[in-house]
Enzyme design. Structure first.
Site, PDB file in Angstrom:
ATOM      1  N   LYS A 197     104.436  92.010  38.683  1.00 13.43           N
ATOM      2  CA  LYS A 197     104.438  93.122  39.633  1.00 13.43           C
ATOM      3  C   LYS A 197     104.878  92.650  41.018  1.00 13.43           C
ATOM      4  O   LYS A 197     105.737  93.248  41.641  1.00 13.43           O
ATOM      5  CB  LYS A 197     103.044  93.751  39.712  1.00 13.43           C
ATOM      6  N   GLU A 340      87.998  92.538  36.377  1.00 16.34           N
ATOM      7  CA  GLU A 340      88.809  92.485  37.596  1.00 16.34           C
ATOM      8  C   GLU A 340      88.652  93.799  38.376  1.00 16.34           C
ATOM      9  O   GLU A 340      88.838  93.828  39.589  1.00 16.34           O
ATOM     10  CB  GLU A 340      90.280  92.228  37.280  1.00 16.34           C
ATOM     11  N   LYS A 480      94.228  80.793  44.424  1.00 22.02           N
ATOM     12  CA  LYS A 480      95.676  80.577  44.481  1.00 22.02           C
ATOM     13  C   LYS A 480      96.043  79.733  45.696  1.00 22.02           C
ATOM     14  O   LYS A 480      96.839  78.800  45.612  1.00 22.02           O
ATOM     15  CB  LYS A 480      96.404  81.929  44.563  1.00 22.02           C
TER      16      LYS A 480
HETATM   17  O1  F6P Z   1      94.774  88.083  38.526  1.00 21.43           O
HETATM   18  C1  F6P Z   1      95.322  88.519  39.698  1.00 21.43           C
HETATM   19  C2  F6P Z   1      96.566  89.318  39.400  1.00 21.43           C
HETATM   20  O2  F6P Z   1      97.105  89.809  40.594  1.00 21.43           O
HETATM   21  C3  F6P Z   1      96.313  90.463  38.418  1.00 21.43           C
HETATM   22  O3  F6P Z   1      95.757  91.591  39.031  1.00 21.43           O
HETATM   23  C4  F6P Z   1      97.701  90.677  37.896  1.00 21.43           C
HETATM   24  O4  F6P Z   1      97.717  91.437  36.689  1.00 21.43           O
HETATM   25  C5  F6P Z   1      98.156  89.226  37.676  1.00 21.43           C
HETATM   26  O5  F6P Z   1      97.555  88.500  38.756  1.00 21.43           O
HETATM   27  C6  F6P Z   1      99.648  89.030  37.642  1.00 21.43           C
HETATM   28  O6  F6P Z   1     100.207  89.537  38.822  1.00 21.43           O
HETATM   29  P1  F6P Z   1     101.803  89.843  38.837  1.00 21.43           P
HETATM   30  O7  F6P Z   1     102.037  90.910  37.793  1.00 21.43           O
HETATM   31  O8  F6P Z   1     102.087  90.293  40.223  1.00 21.43           O
HETATM   32  O9  F6P Z   1     102.507  88.570  38.474  1.00 21.43           O
END
Ligand code: F6P
Length: 510
Positions: A197, A340, A480
């Site tokens: 995302k 989450e 992170k």
């Molecule tokens: O675990 C944190 C998070 O932001 C989740 O909410 C999300 O599904 C995952 O990491 C992956 O995020 P992205 O789709 O932005 O890579």
């Protein structure tokens, strides 16, 4: 109003004190209509929660709690596109992804048009890949909601999948995973799907770059043809060099994104119609949540039951027991969805809570769980409510197996409730152990879509009662940041500023 400040909260506390002696078998003996009172037929899903420690008085109090904490108003706000994700000032509209085209005439009608433009593009691309025999392998790279949804659904519906493609899922930054996949595939026959995302997640960026480097080192040339991206960050995706980018919006949370373009692997596997059925099942559950009266509103009653379990009966975890081998990832999917979303300790105003929120959620398919942890469920010191899922019809022709599977699911729920009265000691089983039994016709795209939507709304209900933001995830940021710092320190050996434990471990690693 915050749940613990409502007048009904105290009444529920008083009611729960009398539940220490609540006897499920007696409850059935005293009320021949108990099953009718504590079960609901929702679209594609029947749920029998009559084996749960609850009675008419508590149910009424729980409905009052929903009223006093504004659960249905929060629901209506979500379906009206209000920014109920307050800490990120975002709308929460994963339900719009499965809203039929042209079915809204309000302020969301133009957004709905955008949804269907992307959906039609994504499905056309999926169909073109499915029909292209050049592609024998699809490698999906993503993590969290960008992995669990595609992985869980593609595995769950594998009996409906096209047979001329193999689907691989890479999520962990541990290269053992991608290395194993790369050894099985050929660059000219592989479509890589890069799902993120934000298009910033370290694991996914690293795995995608490794896949691209491998592809080129193996003589691959046409990255435009062999790489697709699913992201809300379409600019960076195009700059990265993929040929096909399918976008989605900031009002789709990662753990709520499977009905968006993130569902591409599933759409390739089961086809455009299968994916539209998947959307339709979820939409039917959305409409049920939006319109069903409270007594027959399944997401509402399940979410309230979760609050009763957590805050009044003191249950700290819930077991999920899908009696279908292809729901191997169902519990993992629900873990992210529930933990989450509701693993939070402050309310919408940032004030620390004085009550518990999300339980630990865990599970494995039955009947395997019976040979691993059901001992604890039957005779352990802590009571853990169990969600059983079973399907009347199988997608195979081995009826004896299906009968045994269903008999085991029913038997385990019954044994948890009835127990076995043996004079003291090791063989005695208290029984009176709670469970809900979900019964579906068959594991189909529509049924799976409905099950997912049911649990999304169940989580929204308990989160609304608790007065928390179920749609952000600030807790994952710190790790992170620390990881990025430690990557440098592992390279340089510089442990300055580290705590003694981390410094010691760093030196041992080096
Ligand atoms: O675990 C944190 C998070 O932001 C989740 O909410 C999300 O599904 C995952 O990491 C992956 O995020 P992205 O789709 O932005 O890579």
């Amino acid at each position: 109003m915050r749940c613990d400040q409502t007048s009904v909260w105290k009444k529920l506390q008083d009611a729960s004190s009398s539940f220490t002696s609540f006897d499920l078998s007696q409850a059935f003996a005293q009320d021949s209509h108990r099953v009718d009172a504590f079960s609901v037929q929702a679209p594609h899903v029947f749920a029998d929660f009559s084996k749960q420690p609850i009675n008419a008085q508590v149910q009424t109090l729980l409905f009052d709690l929903a009223e006093q904490t504004g659960v249905l108003a929060k629901r209506d706000a979500m379906f009206s596109g209000e920014p109920i994700n307050t800490t990120e000032n975002r709308q929460v509209m994963h339900w719009l992804l499965r809203q039929p085209a042209k079915s809204l005439t309000n302020h969301l009608s133009s957004t709905l048009k955008d949804v269907h433009v992307v959906l039609d593009d994504m499905l056309a691309f999926a169909q073109s890949i499915a029909n292209d025999d050049t592609f024998t392998d699809v490698v999906h790279i993503g993590i969290g909601g960008s992995d669990l949804g595609p992985r869980m659904t593609t595995f769950a519906l594998q009996t409906l999948a096209i047979s001329n493609k193999r689907f691989h899922f890479v999520s962990n930054v541990d290269a053992h995973e991608i290395n194993t996949v790369l050894q099985k595939i050929r660059p000219e026959h592989t479509l890589f799907i890069f799902a993120s995302k934000t298009f910033t997640t370290l694991e996914t960026m690293t795995n995608a770059q490794t896949a691209k480097n491998w592809f080129l080192s193996q003589g691959g040339t046409d990255t435009q043809r062999h790489f697709a991206a699913l992201t809300s960050n379409t600019l960076d995706a195009k700059a990265w060099g993929v040929g096909h980018v399918f976008g989605f919006w900031d009002w789709v949370g990662g753990r709520y994104s499977i009905h968006s373009a993130i569902g591409l692997p599933l759409a390739i596997a089961i086809g455009a119609q299968g994916f539209r059925d998947f959307l339709s099942g979820a939409h039917q559950m959305d409409q049920h949540f939006l319109n069903a009266p409270i007594q027959s509103n399944l997401p509402l009653r399940l979410g309230l039951l979760d609050v009763w379990h957590r805050n009044f009966l003191g249950y700290s975890s819930r077991n999920v027991a899908p009696y279908h081998a292809h729901l191997k990832y169902w519990a993992s999917y629900l873990q992210q969805l529930e933990l989450e979303s509701n693993g939070k300790r402050v309310d919408l105003q940032g004030q620390a809570l004085s009550y518990q929120t999300a339980p630990v959620l865990w599970g494995e398919p039955g009947t395997n769980g019976q040979h691993a942890f059901f001992q604890m469920l039957h005779q352990g010191t802590q009571v853990v409510p169990v969600d059983f899922l079973a399907f009347k019809h199988a997608s195979h022709h081995w009826p004896q197996h299906q009968q045994q599977l269903l008999a085991n699911a029913l038997a385990q729920a019954q044994a948890l409730m009835m127990g076995r009265n043996v004079k003291g000691g090791h063989r005695h089983m208290t029984g009176n152990r709670p469970s809900t039994f979900f019964l579906m016709d068959q594991l189909t795209p529509a049924t799976l879509g409905a099950m997912i939507a049911l649990h999304e709304h169940r989580v929204m209900v308990s989160g609304a009662v608790w007065g928390i933001n179920s749609f952000d995830q600030w807790g994952v940021e710190l790790g992170k940041v620390m990881a990025n710092d430690l990557i440098q320190k592992i390279n340089t050996g510089d442990s300055s500023g580290l705590d003694a434990s981390t410094a010691g471990l760093l030196h041992r690693i080096r």
